[in-house]
Design a protein around this motif. Structure first.
Motif, PDB file in Angstrom:
ATOM      1  N   MET A   1      62.333  20.180  12.011  1.00  0.00           N
ATOM      2  CA  MET A   1      60.969  20.468  12.460  1.00  0.00           C
ATOM      3  C   MET A   1      61.009  21.120  14.176  1.00  0.00           C
ATOM      4  N   ASN A   2      60.573  22.388  14.280  1.00  0.00           N
ATOM      5  CA  ASN A   2      60.409  22.922  15.410  1.00  0.00           C
ATOM      6  C   ASN A   2      59.285  22.280  16.491  1.00  0.00           C
ATOM      7  N   GLU A   3      59.539  22.916  17.857  1.00  0.00           N
ATOM      8  CA  GLU A   3      58.666  22.361  18.711  1.00  0.00           C
ATOM      9  C   GLU A   3      57.000  22.444  18.796  1.00  0.00           C
ATOM     10  N   GLU A   4      56.846  23.601  18.020  1.00  0.00           N
ATOM     11  CA  GLU A   4      55.328  24.059  17.740  1.00  0.00           C
ATOM     12  C   GLU A   4      54.870  22.932  16.431  1.00  0.00           C
ATOM     13  N   HIS A   5      55.634  22.604  15.617  1.00  0.00           N
ATOM     14  CA  HIS A   5      55.138  21.672  14.778  1.00  0.00           C
ATOM     15  C   HIS A   5      55.110  20.257  15.364  1.00  0.00           C
TER      16      HIS A   5
END
Length: 195
Positions: A1-5
């Motif tokens: 999971m990236n920061e945007e998600h």
């Protein structure tokens, strides 16, 4: 999971709904990014491209955000749409905030707050706008008296109708009829003569 998600989940951002779903492995539930439930620990989250993927590993849909439902809307949005629909269909009736809330089985305070936040006007203001729009049509398309039109569109008195009409249009009903009724007549005569 990236920061945007992660930020979409933390901020309950509904613009990400339908783009991904997240499952909370410790609870066995999956949600939409906009779900208002408590934010889980990041290490317990797994992302999914479809609801089927989440169900395939044994996760259940959240009862609050109903991630598997295509037509789902947050409860306050659904309520605002129901209020708008009720006013659109029943504006001629003697409606007020309490009556609208009663018909929809909700608290007047919650209804007022949700509708105003989402629609940028109160239910009462929306009702007045709807009635004035209907009155404008009747003023230019019929020869009914101002008092009759006031009653037809749901105002109790012609004096209150005139006050609200002036506030929203900057003209009295009679002034509006004189100005726009003549324009419509002129347009009608021009179309009859073909010029």
């Amino acid at each position: 999971m990236n920061e945007e998600h992660w930020q979409a989940i933390v901020s309950c951002d509904d613009s990400y709904d339908g783009r991904f779903w997240y499952g909370v492995l410790t609870t066995g539930i999956f949600c939409r990014p906009s779900c208002k439930s408590r934010v889980p620990k990041q290490e317990n989250i797994r992302l999914f491209a479809t609801t089927e993927e989440a169900e395939k590993i044994g996760l259940r849909p959240c009862k609050r955000c109903q991630p598997q439902s295509v037509q789902w809307r947050p409860p306050d949005e659904e309520l605002a749409l129901r209020v708008e629909r009720l006013i659109d269909e029943c504006y001629q009736e003697p409606l007020n905030l309490t009556e609208i809330a009663s018909r929809l089985f909700v608290s007047p305070y919650y209804m007022q707050r949700s509708f105003t936040r989402l629609k940028s006007c109160s239910p009462s203001q929306y009702l007045s706008q709807k009635r004035v729009e209907a009155a404008k049509r009747l003023l230019t398309e019929t020869s009914n008296s101002v008092t009759d039109i006031a009653m037809q569109v749901g105002f109790r008195t012609s004096a209150y109708f005139a006050q609200v009409f002036h506030k929203l249009t900057g003209q009295t009903p009679t002034q509006y009829r004189a100005e726009y009724g003549q324009r419509i007549e002129q347009i009608g005569r021009k179309s009859e003569t073909g010029s």
